[in-house]
Design a protein around this motif. Structure first.
Motif, PDB file in Angstrom:
ATOM      1  N   ILE A 192      12.214 -32.290 -35.735  1.00 42.52           N
ATOM      2  CA  ILE A 192      11.324 -31.732 -36.697  1.00 42.52           C
ATOM      3  C   ILE A 192      10.243 -30.788 -36.035  1.00 42.52           C
ATOM      4  O   ILE A 192      10.072 -29.652 -36.259  1.00 42.52           O
ATOM      5  CB  ILE A 192      10.741 -32.705 -37.423  1.00 42.52           C
ATOM      6  N   ASP A 193       9.507 -31.689 -34.998  1.00 38.68           N
ATOM      7  CA  ASP A 193       8.595 -30.680 -34.420  1.00 38.68           C
ATOM      8  C   ASP A 193       9.093 -29.362 -33.649  1.00 38.68           C
ATOM      9  O   ASP A 193       8.405 -28.348 -33.806  1.00 38.68           O
ATOM     10  CB  ASP A 193       7.964 -31.415 -33.176  1.00 38.68           C
ATOM     11  N   ASN A 194      10.207 -29.608 -33.179  1.00 40.57           N
ATOM     12  CA  ASN A 194      10.690 -28.097 -32.571  1.00 40.57           C
ATOM     13  C   ASN A 194      11.157 -27.389 -33.800  1.00 40.57           C
ATOM     14  O   ASN A 194      10.888 -26.017 -33.305  1.00 40.57           O
ATOM     15  CB  ASN A 194      11.758 -28.520 -31.938  1.00 40.57           C
ATOM     16  N   VAL A 195      11.506 -27.687 -35.015  1.00 37.70           N
ATOM     17  CA  VAL A 195      11.759 -26.675 -36.135  1.00 37.70           C
ATOM     18  C   VAL A 195      10.500 -26.104 -36.352  1.00 37.70           C
ATOM     19  O   VAL A 195      10.504 -24.966 -36.649  1.00 37.70           O
ATOM     20  CB  VAL A 195      12.509 -27.495 -37.241  1.00 37.70           C
ATOM     21  N   GLU A 196       9.639 -27.023 -36.582  1.00 36.12           N
ATOM     22  CA  GLU A 196       8.238 -26.522 -37.095  1.00 36.12           C
ATOM     23  C   GLU A 196       7.460 -25.559 -36.230  1.00 36.12           C
ATOM     24  O   GLU A 196       6.609 -24.664 -36.519  1.00 36.12           O
ATOM     25  CB  GLU A 196       7.123 -27.785 -37.721  1.00 36.12           C
ATOM     26  N   LYS A 197       7.862 -25.537 -35.064  1.00 36.68           N
ATOM     27  CA  LYS A 197       7.128 -24.771 -33.884  1.00 36.68           C
ATOM     28  C   LYS A 197       7.563 -23.239 -34.394  1.00 36.68           C
ATOM     29  O   LYS A 197       6.808 -22.317 -33.918  1.00 36.68           O
ATOM     30  CB  LYS A 197       7.573 -24.931 -32.532  1.00 36.68           C
ATOM     31  N   HIS A 198       8.542 -23.107 -35.056  1.00 43.31           N
ATOM     32  CA  HIS A 198       9.102 -21.654 -35.257  1.00 43.31           C
ATOM     33  C   HIS A 198       8.296 -21.085 -36.656  1.00 43.31           C
ATOM     34  O   HIS A 198       8.234 -20.029 -36.647  1.00 43.31           O
ATOM     35  CB  HIS A 198      10.704 -21.687 -35.380  1.00 43.31           C
ATOM     36  N   LEU A 199       7.993 -22.022 -37.379  1.00 39.92           N
ATOM     37  CA  LEU A 199       7.276 -21.643 -38.782  1.00 39.92           C
ATOM     38  C   LEU A 199       5.749 -21.003 -38.482  1.00 39.92           C
ATOM     39  O   LEU A 199       5.099 -21.529 -37.661  1.00 39.92           O
ATOM     40  CB  LEU A 199       7.362 -22.743 -39.825  1.00 39.92           C
ATOM     41  N   TRP A 200       5.478 -20.100 -39.279  1.00 41.74           N
ATOM     42  CA  TRP A 200       4.102 -19.482 -39.228  1.00 41.74           C
ATOM     43  C   TRP A 200       3.318 -19.812 -40.513  1.00 41.74           C
ATOM     44  O   TRP A 200       3.743 -19.211 -41.343  1.00 41.74           O
ATOM     45  CB  TRP A 200       4.295 -18.079 -38.943  1.00 41.74           C
ATOM     46  N   PRO A 201       2.423 -20.800 -40.307  1.00 41.55           N
ATOM     47  CA  PRO A 201       1.690 -21.145 -41.687  1.00 41.55           C
ATOM     48  C   PRO A 201       0.779 -20.253 -42.114  1.00 41.55           C
ATOM     49  O   PRO A 201       0.079 -19.552 -41.321  1.00 41.55           O
ATOM     50  CB  PRO A 201       1.024 -22.688 -41.308  1.00 41.55           C
ATOM     51  N   VAL A 202       0.513 -20.076 -43.309  1.00 42.05           N
ATOM     52  CA  VAL A 202      -0.568 -19.196 -44.196  1.00 42.05           C
ATOM     53  C   VAL A 202      -1.848 -19.735 -43.395  1.00 42.05           C
ATOM     54  O   VAL A 202      -2.754 -18.817 -43.391  1.00 42.05           O
ATOM     55  CB  VAL A 202      -0.416 -18.908 -45.468  1.00 42.05           C
ATOM     56  N   SER A 203      -1.911 -21.064 -43.273  1.00 41.39           N
ATOM     57  CA  SER A 203      -3.159 -21.845 -42.949  1.00 41.39           C
ATOM     58  C   SER A 203      -3.532 -21.341 -41.491  1.00 41.39           C
ATOM     59  O   SER A 203      -4.802 -21.679 -41.147  1.00 41.39           O
ATOM     60  CB  SER A 203      -3.122 -23.205 -43.064  1.00 41.39           C
ATOM     61  N   ASP A 204      -2.981 -20.724 -40.602  1.00 42.38           N
ATOM     62  CA  ASP A 204      -3.321 -20.021 -39.531  1.00 42.38           C
ATOM     63  C   ASP A 204      -4.135 -19.060 -39.803  1.00 42.38           C
ATOM     64  O   ASP A 204      -4.856 -18.459 -38.710  1.00 42.38           O
ATOM     65  CB  ASP A 204      -2.000 -19.830 -38.461  1.00 42.38           C
ATOM     66  N   VAL A 205      -4.065 -18.280 -40.805  1.00 41.07           N
ATOM     67  CA  VAL A 205      -4.730 -17.055 -41.272  1.00 41.07           C
ATOM     68  C   VAL A 205      -5.975 -17.412 -42.184  1.00 41.07           C
ATOM     69  O   VAL A 205      -6.996 -16.716 -41.884  1.00 41.07           O
ATOM     70  CB  VAL A 205      -3.857 -15.923 -41.840  1.00 41.07           C
ATOM     71  N   TYR A 206      -5.803 -18.128 -43.193  1.00 40.91           N
ATOM     72  CA  TYR A 206      -6.920 -18.480 -43.927  1.00 40.91           C
ATOM     73  C   TYR A 206      -6.571 -19.902 -44.482  1.00 40.91           C
ATOM     74  O   TYR A 206      -5.472 -20.259 -44.666  1.00 40.91           O
ATOM     75  CB  TYR A 206      -7.252 -17.284 -44.874  1.00 40.91           C
ATOM     76  N   SER A 207      -7.783 -20.255 -44.914  1.00 36.82           N
ATOM     77  CA  SER A 207      -7.631 -21.567 -45.748  1.00 36.82           C
ATOM     78  C   SER A 207      -8.348 -21.751 -47.136  1.00 36.82           C
ATOM     79  O   SER A 207      -9.164 -20.869 -47.292  1.00 36.82           O
ATOM     80  CB  SER A 207      -8.115 -22.807 -44.912  1.00 36.82           C
ATOM     81  N   LEU A 208      -7.898 -22.578 -48.106  1.00 36.19           N
ATOM     82  CA  LEU A 208      -8.309 -22.915 -49.506  1.00 36.19           C
ATOM     83  C   LEU A 208      -9.124 -24.199 -49.414  1.00 36.19           C
ATOM     84  O   LEU A 208      -9.064 -24.622 -50.388  1.00 36.19           O
ATOM     85  CB  LEU A 208      -7.321 -22.585 -50.613  1.00 36.19           C
TER      86      LEU A 208
END
Length: 452
Positions: free
Chosen positions: A172-188
């Motif tokens: 699962i960690d290996n899969v999630e390493k490929h994803l780019w979360p919006v929270s890396d750019v800004y947060s609510l």
């Protein structure tokens, strides 16, 4: 060849929403020789008894089960048995069944079998800009989310058998390493876990990623505070709308008519269908506010805060009931309101518009900490539960009339806002610095003077 056949037949078993009904009918033939039960159906949700029967057949758990499952991944006429099926006919239904209906009733995909408007994969994809450093790869994001779900489902089965799932967690960690979360750019979410709006600098970071400037759109859904028997909320949202690549190439926003695009009549400027067919606008959620006292002043305060932070809201959308008394105030503050009558025709246009941008991966946002009725994030909760009944002409949450049921006020506020911004295009985009925009000062190159 059967003798003394007794049994039952379900047509469109997908519509049978009560598992106990199936149990009663199927159980009633338990001691009848050569009894036969037949289900003729489209796909169901993965929580439905139909999917359970299908998976049991695949795993050969019950020798009395047989399943003939046919599907089409891409909707090619070659995948269908009927001799009168044509590609033109299928493509027509693809347009006419927008909210997951084509994938459910024609492609017959289990991933589209849920009765809700948005699939769980679409809900999950909302929180990711892209994958592997790219922001334009929705299919790749869905593929990774689907793979993660498969691993997690496998985890649940392994836990039941007492097997160590450390290797599964690592995958699962290996899969999630490929994803780019919006929270890396800004947060609510603030440092102490409270809901906050994204600051204006967040738009600068999104501009660097997508090469676009923005229009800012507000949305309102205002509850009746006297309806105390439900958990209805008053919600205000803010969304940024842009077009990737338009900053360096503003001509990209010129809509070109095409044979398959509905044409305009003399009284129309732009139709939403035209925009959706021609341009792929992107949308980012910047603010979600629960106005707990449902007050007019609460809405005005939060609208002004966003108006000042982002250098002006271009339009605020609402049902007429929710904002008719705010229009004069909006005029005084330079805020335009776009009010609609919430009849079924208008709602169908609004939610078709919303479904299109979400299903295509063009609406994004980070997790929210505004609590819902059951989850800590009202955004994910209402996207998950939002439903459409085309028989009764109804949109919303099936639990909205329950005192502690999941509501749909955020979804309606969001749709009101995005629909209000349907006519805003590249010519309306501008940079957002958090201060009022007064135009641009251009100095002639030969201007001379002694500036002291």
């Amino acid at each position: 060849i059967f003798s003394n056949i007794t049994g039952y037949a379900f047509s469109e078993f997908f519509e049978c929403k009560r598992p106990d009904f199936f149990e009663k009918v199927d159980g009633s033939i338990r001691n009848v020789p050569n009894a036969l039960g037949v289900i003729d159906s489209t796909v169901s949700s993965k929580e439905h008894v139909l999917y359970h029967l299908y998976r049991s057949y695949v795993k050969k758990k019950d020798p009395a089960l047989f399943c003939s499952y046919r599907l089409s991944q891409k909707g090619s006429y070659k995948d269908y048995w009927h001799p009168y099926n044509t590609q033109m006919q299928l493509d027509s239904y693809r347009i006419k069944f927008p909210m997951g209906g084509f994938a459910r009733y024609f492609l017959n995909l289990w991933s589209a079998g849920a009765e809700k408007v948005f699939s769980q994969e679409e809900v999950d994809a909302f929180n990711y800009i892209g994958a592997d450093g790219s922001a334009n790869c929705h299919k790749r994001v869905i593929s990774l989310i689907r793979r993660r779900s498969e691993i997690m489902e496998s985890d649940r089965r392994l836990i039941d058998t007492g097997v160590d799932i450390w290797n599964q967690d690592k995958e699962i960690d290996n899969v999630e390493k490929h994803l780019w979360p919006v929270s890396d750019v800004y947060s609510l979410v603030s440092d102490n876990g409270m809901p906050v709006m994204a600051d204006a600098s967040s738009l600068d970071r999104l501009t660097a990623i997508y090469n676009t400037e923005w229009v800012l759109i507000g949305g309102i859904d205002r509850a009746d505070p006297m309806k105390r028997r439900t958990a209805a909320r008053s919600i205000f949202t803010v969304v940024a709308k842009g077009l990737a690549g338009s900053l360096n190439n503003p001509n990209i926003g010129q809509i070109q008519s095409a044979p398959h695009v509905p044409q305009l009549n003399k009284k129309q400027k732009v139709r939403p269908e035209l925009e959706m067919a021609s341009l792929s606008y992107i949308y980012f959620l910047l603010n979600v506010v629960d106005i707990e006292d449902h007050s007019l002043e609460g809405f005005k305060t939060n609208i002004l805060l966003s108006h000042e932070e982002y250098g002006g809201l271009d339009v605020v959308g609402s049902e007429r009931y929710g904002a008719w008394d705010m229009v004069p105030w909006g005029d005084d503050n330079g805020i335009k309101f776009d009010l609609v009558h919430p009849n079924y025709r208008v709602q169908l246009a609004m939610f078709t518009y919303l479904y299109t941008i979400i299903s295509q991966g063009r609406f994004k946002g980070p997790p929210s900490s505004v609590p819902g009725s059951k989850l800590d994030d009202i955004v994910r909760e209402e996207m998950t539960y939002f439903d459409h009944d085309d028989t009764t002409k109804w949109f919303g949450s099936p639990e909205k009339k329950l005192k502690r049921g999941v509501q749909d006020d955020y979804i309606f506020a969001l749709a009101n806002g995005i629909y209000a911004g349907r006519f805003l295009a590249v010519d309306d985009f501008r940079s957002r610095s958090g201060k009022a925009f007064w135009g641009t000062f251009m100095s002639p190159s030969d201007l001379k003077g002694d500036w002291k």
